[in-house]
Write a protein that holds these residues in place. Structure first.
Motif, mmCIF file in Angstrom:
data_model
loop_
_atom_site.group_PDB
_atom_site.id
_atom_site.type_symbol
_atom_site.label_atom_id
_atom_site.label_comp_id
_atom_site.label_asym_id
_atom_site.label_seq_id
_atom_site.Cartn_x
_atom_site.Cartn_y
_atom_site.Cartn_z
ATOM 1 N N THR A 52 0.829 -1.203 0.000
ATOM 2 C CA THR A 52 0.000 0.000 0.000
ATOM 3 C C THR A 52 0.864 1.254 0.000
ATOM 4 O OG1 THR A 52 -1.743 -1.180 1.209
ATOM 5 C CG2 THR A 52 -1.837 1.232 1.212
ATOM 6 N N ALA A 53 1.932 1.227 0.787
ATOM 7 C CA ALA A 53 2.854 2.365 0.826
ATOM 8 C C ALA A 53 3.504 2.588 -0.534
ATOM 9 C CB ALA A 53 3.916 2.134 1.894
ATOM 10 N N ALA A 54 3.893 1.488 -1.194
ATOM 11 C CA ALA A 54 4.506 1.596 -2.520
ATOM 12 C C ALA A 54 3.506 2.149 -3.533
ATOM 13 C CB ALA A 54 5.022 0.235 -2.963
ATOM 14 N N ALA A 55 2.250 1.696 -3.438
ATOM 15 C CA ALA A 55 1.215 2.158 -4.366
ATOM 16 C C ALA A 55 0.952 3.646 -4.207
ATOM 17 C CB ALA A 55 -0.075 1.373 -4.144
ATOM 18 N N HIS A 56 1.165 4.161 -2.992
ATOM 19 C CA HIS A 56 0.961 5.589 -2.730
ATOM 20 C C HIS A 56 2.265 6.378 -2.832
ATOM 21 C CE1 HIS A 56 -2.847 4.075 -1.062
ATOM 22 N NE2 HIS A 56 -3.296 5.304 -1.229
ATOM 23 N N ALA A 57 3.301 5.727 -3.349
ATOM 24 C CA ALA A 57 4.601 6.377 -3.581
ATOM 25 C C ALA A 57 5.192 6.996 -2.314
ATOM 26 C CB ALA A 57 4.473 7.434 -4.683
ATOM 27 N N VAL A 58 5.029 6.304 -1.192
ATOM 28 C CA VAL A 58 5.643 6.775 0.054
ATOM 29 C C VAL A 58 7.156 6.620 -0.075
ATOM 30 C CG1 VAL A 58 5.864 6.372 2.533
ATOM 31 C CG2 VAL A 58 3.628 6.133 1.412
ATOM 32 N N PRO A 59 7.935 7.679 0.130
ATOM 33 C CA PRO A 59 9.394 7.584 0.003
ATOM 34 C C PRO A 59 9.966 6.520 0.942
ATOM 35 C CG PRO A 59 8.709 9.875 0.111
ATOM 36 C CD PRO A 59 7.496 9.057 0.450
ATOM 37 N N PHE A 60 11.020 5.859 0.501
ATOM 38 C CA PHE A 60 11.613 4.776 1.281
ATOM 39 C C PHE A 60 12.078 5.276 2.650
ATOM 40 C CE2 PHE A 60 15.392 2.218 2.461
ATOM 41 C CZ PHE A 60 14.751 0.996 2.634
ATOM 42 N N ASP A 61 12.719 6.433 2.709
ATOM 43 C CA ASP A 61 13.202 6.966 3.986
ATOM 44 C C ASP A 61 12.048 7.206 4.954
ATOM 45 O OD1 ASP A 61 15.759 6.859 3.050
ATOM 46 O OD2 ASP A 61 15.940 9.018 2.666
ATOM 47 N N GLU A 62 10.925 7.675 4.430
ATOM 48 C CA GLU A 62 9.760 7.899 5.280
ATOM 49 C C GLU A 62 9.201 6.575 5.781
ATOM 50 O OE1 GLU A 62 5.208 9.636 4.896
ATOM 51 O OE2 GLU A 62 6.766 10.388 3.546
ATOM 52 N N LEU A 63 9.198 5.586 4.915
ATOM 53 C CA LEU A 63 8.717 4.261 5.306
ATOM 54 C C LEU A 63 9.581 3.681 6.418
ATOM 55 C CD1 LEU A 63 6.780 1.913 4.857
ATOM 56 C CD2 LEU A 63 8.283 1.115 3.011
ATOM 57 N N VAL A 64 10.890 3.840 6.302
ATOM 58 C CA VAL A 64 11.803 3.361 7.338
ATOM 59 C C VAL A 64 11.508 4.047 8.666
ATOM 60 C CG1 VAL A 64 14.216 3.333 8.096
ATOM 61 C CG2 VAL A 64 13.635 2.673 5.757
ATOM 62 N N ARG A 65 11.261 5.347 8.640
ATOM 63 C CA ARG A 65 10.975 6.090 9.875
ATOM 64 C C ARG A 65 9.693 5.595 10.534
ATOM 65 N NH1 ARG A 65 12.865 10.515 6.790
ATOM 66 N NH2 ARG A 65 10.736 11.127 6.265
ATOM 67 N N THR A 66 8.675 5.325 9.729
ATOM 68 C CA THR A 66 7.416 4.864 10.314
ATOM 69 C C THR A 66 7.561 3.454 10.886
ATOM 70 O OG1 THR A 66 6.590 4.043 8.176
ATOM 71 C CG2 THR A 66 6.021 6.290 8.792
ATOM 72 N N LEU A 67 8.324 2.609 10.215
ATOM 73 C CA LEU A 67 8.568 1.266 10.742
ATOM 74 C C LEU A 67 9.326 1.342 12.053
ATOM 75 C CD1 LEU A 67 9.525 -0.600 7.451
ATOM 76 C CD2 LEU A 67 7.536 -1.105 8.883
ATOM 77 N N ARG A 68 10.310 2.206 12.110
ATOM 78 C CA ARG A 68 11.075 2.390 13.344
ATOM 79 C C ARG A 68 10.170 2.821 14.495
ATOM 80 N NH1 ARG A 68 16.051 4.349 15.669
ATOM 81 N NH2 ARG A 68 15.567 5.883 17.274
ATOM 82 N N SER A 69 9.274 3.723 14.219
ATOM 83 C CA SER A 69 8.419 4.272 15.272
ATOM 84 C C SER A 69 7.345 3.293 15.743
ATOM 85 C CB SER A 69 7.738 5.546 14.779
ATOM 86 O OG SER A 69 6.751 5.247 13.813
ATOM 87 N N GLY A 70 7.053 2.301 14.927
ATOM 88 C CA GLY A 70 6.029 1.332 15.291
ATOM 89 C C GLY A 70 4.650 1.643 14.748
ATOM 90 N N VAL A 71 4.519 2.680 13.934
ATOM 91 C CA VAL A 71 3.203 3.060 13.415
ATOM 92 C C VAL A 71 2.541 1.930 12.624
ATOM 93 C CG1 VAL A 71 2.009 4.594 11.792
ATOM 94 C CG2 VAL A 71 3.588 5.540 13.478
ATOM 95 N N PRO A 72 3.238 1.260 11.689
ATOM 96 C CA PRO A 72 2.583 0.159 10.977
ATOM 97 C C PRO A 72 2.132 -0.958 11.918
ATOM 98 C CG PRO A 72 4.545 0.854 9.804
ATOM 99 C CD PRO A 72 4.581 1.534 11.131
ATOM 100 N N ALA A 73 2.976 -1.318 12.879
ATOM 101 C CA ALA A 73 2.617 -2.372 13.831
ATOM 102 C C ALA A 73 1.373 -1.988 14.620
ATOM 103 C CB ALA A 73 3.787 -2.636 14.774
ATOM 104 N N LEU A 74 1.291 -0.736 15.032
ATOM 105 C CA LEU A 74 0.150 -0.284 15.825
ATOM 106 C C LEU A 74 -1.120 -0.196 14.987
ATOM 107 C CD1 LEU A 74 2.018 2.465 17.860
ATOM 108 C CD2 LEU A 74 1.148 0.289 18.729
ATOM 109 N N ARG A 75 -0.983 0.203 13.743
ATOM 110 C CA ARG A 75 -2.172 0.273 12.872
ATOM 111 C C ARG A 75 -2.698 -1.123 12.562
ATOM 112 N NH1 ARG A 75 -0.488 5.042 8.507
ATOM 113 N NH2 ARG A 75 -0.744 6.792 9.968
ATOM 114 N N ILE A 76 -1.794 -2.037 12.281
ATOM 115 C CA ILE A 76 -2.200 -3.412 11.974
ATOM 116 C C ILE A 76 -2.868 -4.046 13.185
ATOM 117 C CG2 ILE A 76 -1.286 -5.725 11.523
ATOM 118 C CD1 ILE A 76 0.821 -4.348 9.710
ATOM 119 N N ALA A 77 -2.244 -3.925 14.345
ATOM 120 C CA ALA A 77 -2.802 -4.504 15.563
ATOM 121 C C ALA A 77 -4.064 -3.771 16.003
ATOM 122 C CB ALA A 77 -1.761 -4.475 16.674
ATOM 123 N N GLY A 78 -4.096 -2.457 15.796
ATOM 124 C CA GLY A 78 -5.280 -1.689 16.157
ATOM 125 C C GLY A 78 -6.494 -2.092 15.340
#
Length: 246
Positions: free
Chosen positions: A44-70
């Motif tokens: 989904t991030a790739a489809a929305h052209a989310v920059p790789f550096d931004e994706l790394v930052r969100t993974l580091r922060s735990g946002v994807p994990a929290l959204r998936i679990a939420g």
């Protein structure tokens, strides 16, 4: 000769890394589910052209994990006949806010930041430890309600009980049946563990002590100081994931 994994440098190589990486200490069906959901997130991030550096930052922060679990928790909460319907949890019943262990819970960076910010208005005020020495500092000692309720971490949101008496016994150190943590917390830990393993050599993916974040925030520490003091050793995430069977 030990082979060194190629560091991911774009969406495609990160996806390949997550697909192939294996977690220390073994994996479960929940780990595989976490992997599939994280791959969907990446697509989904790739489809929305989310920059790789931004994706790394969100993974580091735990946002994807929290959204998936939420999302998983929300589905459970709306399921007829689910465990939340029969939960005995109510405002003012704060036995679950008496923290066990030194850390009081493993939380992601995004949770730590939100929790710290939510407690800014109560700096210097009496906190949960004025009610019980091991209580969470986010607790109001008079009403025994959470002063950061909307920003409470997933570990708090997923803990439920069928018995107030069981919670009281556990808080006093006596084991009791009737309480537990919903699978969404294990899912979050599995997703974050996969993110950490996949980003090895690219970015660190830290976790934090909930008890230290809340105590630092209520004492008036700035967020940078609290994060440094609350940061956990790398093995803590692995240990916690295994404890939750994920």
């Amino acid at each position: 000769m030990k082979r060194t994994a190629v560091r991911p440098k774009d969406h495609s190589s990160l996806r390949a890394r997550i697909s192939s990486v294996r977690l220390r200490g073994g994996e479960t069906a929940l780990t595989e589910r976490a992997r599939k959901l994280l791959l969907v997130y990446l697509d989904t991030a790739a489809a929305h052209a989310v920059p790789f550096d931004e994706l790394v930052r969100t993974l580091r922060s735990g946002v994807p994990a929290l959204r998936i679990a939420g999302s998983d928790l929300q589905q459970l909460a709306t399921r007829p006949g689910g465990p939340l319907e029969s939960a005995a949890c109510a405002a003012g019943c704060a036995f679950c806010c008496i923290l066990s262990g030194r850390d009081g819970g493993v939380i992601a960076e995004a949770e730590a930041r939100q929790l710290h910010a939510a407690l800014a208005p109560v700096v210097g005020a009496p906190d949960g430890r004025d009610w019980h020495p091991r209580a969470c500092a986010a607790l109001d000692p008079l009403t025994r309600t959470c002063r950061a309720y909307d920003a409470r971490p997933l570990i708090c949101r997923t803990y439920i009980s069928q018995s107030r008496e069981a919670c009281a016994q556990i808080a006093s150190g006596t084991p009791a049946a009737g309480t537990g943590v919903l699978a969404a917390q294990g899912l979050m830990l599995a997703v974050q563990s996969l993110a950490r393993a996949a980003l090895e050599g690219v970015s660190q993916v830290p976790t934090y002590s909930m008890a230290r974040i809340t105590s630092g925030a209520t004492a008036g520490e700035d967020i940078a100081t609290s994060l440094r003091a609350a940061r956990q050793p790398p093995r803590t995430l692995d240990d916690e994931r295994r404890r939750f069977g994920s």
